[in-house]
Design a protein around this motif. Structure first.
Motif, PDB file in Angstrom:
ATOM      1  N   UNK A 130       0.852  -1.178   0.000  1.00  0.00           N
ATOM      2  CA  UNK A 130       0.000   0.000   0.000  1.00  0.00           C
ATOM      3  C   UNK A 130       0.892   1.234   0.000  1.00  0.00           C
ATOM      4  N   UNK A 131       0.704   2.093  -0.986  1.00  0.00           N
ATOM      5  CA  UNK A 131       1.443   3.354  -1.086  1.00  0.00           C
ATOM      6  C   UNK A 131       0.473   4.440  -0.651  1.00  0.00           C
ATOM      7  N   UNK A 132       0.757   5.042   0.513  1.00  0.00           N
ATOM      8  CA  UNK A 132      -0.201   5.960   1.130  1.00  0.00           C
ATOM      9  C   UNK A 132       0.217   7.420   1.024  1.00  0.00           C
ATOM     10  N   UNK A 133      -0.782   8.249   0.733  1.00  0.00           N
ATOM     11  CA  UNK A 133      -0.633   9.691   0.892  1.00  0.00           C
ATOM     12  C   UNK A 133       0.151  10.428  -0.167  1.00  0.00           C
ATOM     13  N   UNK A 134       0.488   9.788  -1.261  1.00  0.00           N
ATOM     14  CA  UNK A 134       1.244  10.472  -2.308  1.00  0.00           C
ATOM     15  C   UNK A 134       0.337  11.266  -3.236  1.00  0.00           C
ATOM     16  N   UNK A 135       0.948  12.206  -3.938  1.00  0.00           N
ATOM     17  CA  UNK A 135       0.217  12.940  -4.975  1.00  0.00           C
ATOM     18  C   UNK A 135       0.283  12.073  -6.234  1.00  0.00           C
ATOM     19  N   UNK A 136      -0.833  11.496  -6.614  1.00  0.00           N
ATOM     20  CA  UNK A 136      -0.882  10.594  -7.758  1.00  0.00           C
ATOM     21  C   UNK A 136      -1.156  11.419  -9.016  1.00  0.00           C
ATOM     22  N   UNK A 137      -0.240  11.318  -9.961  1.00  0.00           N
ATOM     23  CA  UNK A 137      -0.409  11.972 -11.256  1.00  0.00           C
ATOM     24  C   UNK A 137      -0.452  10.879 -12.314  1.00  0.00           C
ATOM     25  N   UNK A 138      -1.596  10.748 -12.946  1.00  0.00           N
ATOM     26  CA  UNK A 138      -1.791   9.755 -14.000  1.00  0.00           C
ATOM     27  C   UNK A 138      -2.403  10.444 -15.211  1.00  0.00           C
ATOM     28  N   UNK A 139      -1.553  10.881 -16.167  1.00  0.00           N
ATOM     29  CA  UNK A 139      -2.069  11.610 -17.335  1.00  0.00           C
ATOM     30  C   UNK A 139      -3.126  10.841 -18.129  1.00  0.00           C
ATOM     31  N   UNK A 140      -3.020   9.530 -18.181  1.00  0.00           N
ATOM     32  CA  UNK A 140      -3.971   8.742 -18.971  1.00  0.00           C
ATOM     33  C   UNK A 140      -5.401   8.872 -18.455  1.00  0.00           C
ATOM     34  N   UNK A 141      -5.544   8.985 -17.133  1.00  0.00           N
ATOM     35  CA  UNK A 141      -6.891   9.084 -16.564  1.00  0.00           C
ATOM     36  C   UNK A 141      -7.243  10.505 -16.149  1.00  0.00           C
ATOM     37  N   UNK A 142      -6.283  11.420 -16.250  1.00  0.00           N
ATOM     38  CA  UNK A 142      -6.528  12.801 -15.845  1.00  0.00           C
ATOM     39  C   UNK A 142      -6.451  13.009 -14.347  1.00  0.00           C
TER      40      UNK A 142
ATOM     41  N   UNK B 236      -4.876  13.869 -10.820  1.00  0.00           N
ATOM     42  CA  UNK B 236      -3.812  14.620 -10.156  1.00  0.00           C
ATOM     43  C   UNK B 236      -4.352  15.010  -8.791  1.00  0.00           C
ATOM     44  N   UNK B 237      -4.175  14.101  -7.811  1.00  0.00           N
ATOM     45  CA  UNK B 237      -4.756  14.310  -6.487  1.00  0.00           C
ATOM     46  C   UNK B 237      -4.079  13.391  -5.474  1.00  0.00           C
TER      47      UNK B 237
ATOM     48  N   UNK C 181      -6.097  -1.134  -6.461  1.00  0.00           N
ATOM     49  CA  UNK C 181      -7.057  -0.095  -6.067  1.00  0.00           C
ATOM     50  C   UNK C 181      -6.359   1.245  -5.987  1.00  0.00           C
ATOM     51  N   UNK C 182      -7.098   2.297  -6.360  1.00  0.00           N
ATOM     52  CA  UNK C 182      -6.650   3.678  -6.189  1.00  0.00           C
ATOM     53  C   UNK C 182      -7.820   4.407  -5.549  1.00  0.00           C
ATOM     54  N   UNK C 183      -7.616   4.829  -4.298  1.00  0.00           N
ATOM     55  CA  UNK C 183      -8.721   5.442  -3.543  1.00  0.00           C
ATOM     56  C   UNK C 183      -8.190   6.624  -2.729  1.00  0.00           C
ATOM     57  N   UNK C 184      -9.115   7.465  -2.274  1.00  0.00           N
ATOM     58  CA  UNK C 184      -8.732   8.607  -1.432  1.00  0.00           C
ATOM     59  C   UNK C 184      -8.106   8.116  -0.128  1.00  0.00           C
TER      60      UNK C 184
ATOM     61  N   UNK D 270       3.584  10.176  -7.081  1.00  0.00           N
ATOM     62  CA  UNK D 270       3.449   8.779  -7.489  1.00  0.00           C
ATOM     63  C   UNK D 270       2.844   8.798  -8.890  1.00  0.00           C
ATOM     64  N   UNK D 271       3.540   8.189  -9.832  1.00  0.00           N
ATOM     65  CA  UNK D 271       3.108   8.251 -11.224  1.00  0.00           C
ATOM     66  C   UNK D 271       3.426   6.933 -11.932  1.00  0.00           C
ATOM     67  N   UNK D 272       2.736   6.641 -13.025  1.00  0.00           N
ATOM     68  CA  UNK D 272       3.143   5.477 -13.817  1.00  0.00           C
ATOM     69  C   UNK D 272       4.588   5.661 -14.280  1.00  0.00           C
ATOM     70  N   UNK D 273       5.247   4.581 -14.628  1.00  0.00           N
ATOM     71  CA  UNK D 273       6.635   4.653 -15.085  1.00  0.00           C
ATOM     72  C   UNK D 273       6.803   5.638 -16.220  1.00  0.00           C
ATOM     73  N   UNK D 274       7.895   6.380 -16.187  1.00  0.00           N
ATOM     74  CA  UNK D 274       8.152   7.406 -17.185  1.00  0.00           C
ATOM     75  C   UNK D 274       8.907   6.831 -18.382  1.00  0.00           C
TER      76      UNK D 274
END
Length: 200
Positions: A6-18, A20-21, A34-37, A55-59
């Motif tokens: 479980x990766x907790x509390x990061x700013x998730x940026x996923x351009x494919x799904x839009x 950024x939270x 799972x990706x949840x608040x 936290x982002x998908x591989x670059x």
């Protein structure tokens, strides 16, 4: 426990799904489950606090030189990947038809990270690019043979994404635009894109 990680509390940026939270990400069997608040820490075997981190998908690095040990400007992709979050490197023409097999066998196939590559129009690839030695790989047009380039592209199609040329005063000497024309011919015949680096 239903999750391995479980990766907790990061700013998730996923351009494919839009997205950024701030989000929690749960992983099970090597896949995002799972990706949840907020996901309860008790549901995972291992918990990583990613507060203050992205936290982002591989670059994907679209312009790299990773023929480490085969050219003076090559870097070690696996070492760099661990520090940069890069999961795919696109090598921008470090190797040509004459040394692409070595690049593939000794670097691409042994690498943990994914490497795709452009084949340089120069048979020898980028061979004289250093502070004390600078020899443009396209300064002698005898090195720029479209048939050899196309053959290498076809032989290594599983890892090749296009043809590369460096042209201009430094890479091509007095060759003018000829290296670009030859590379474009090879790219057209191979049905792949051309990446051009134009210097002075």
């Amino acid at each position: 426990m239903q999750f391995d990680l479980l990766i907790k509390g990061g700013r998730v940026i996923d351009p494919a799904s839009g997205l950024d939270a701030p989000r929690d990400i749960a992983v099970a069997d090597g896949r995002i489950a799972a990706i949840e608040a907020a996901i309860d820490s008790e549901t995972a075997g291992d918990v990583v606090d990613a507060s203050g981190c992205i936290v982002t998908p591989g670059l994907v690095d679209l312009h790299s030189h990773v023929y480490w040990g085969g050219t003076s400007l090559g870097v070690d992709a696996d070492r760099l990947a661990a520090k940069s979050g890069t999961t795919t490197f696109i090598d921008a023409g470090s190797a040509g038809a004459g040394n692409f097999l070595g690049f593939r066998r000794h670097v691409i196939e042994r690498s943990k990270v994914r490497i795709l590559a452009y084949v340089n129009i120069s048979f020898a690839g980028i061979f004289g690019f250093a502070e004390t030695v600078s020899v443009g790989e396209c300064s002698d047009l005898r090195l720029c043979e479209p048939r050899e380039t196309v053959a290498a592209v076809r032989e290594h199609a599983a890892v090749v994404v296009g043809v590369k040329v460096r042209s201009g005063k430094h890479a091509g000497g007095t060759s003018g635009i000829a290296p670009v024309d030859l590379a474009l011919e090879a790219a057209d015949r191979a049905g792949l894109p051309l990446m051009a680096h134009i210097d002075e």
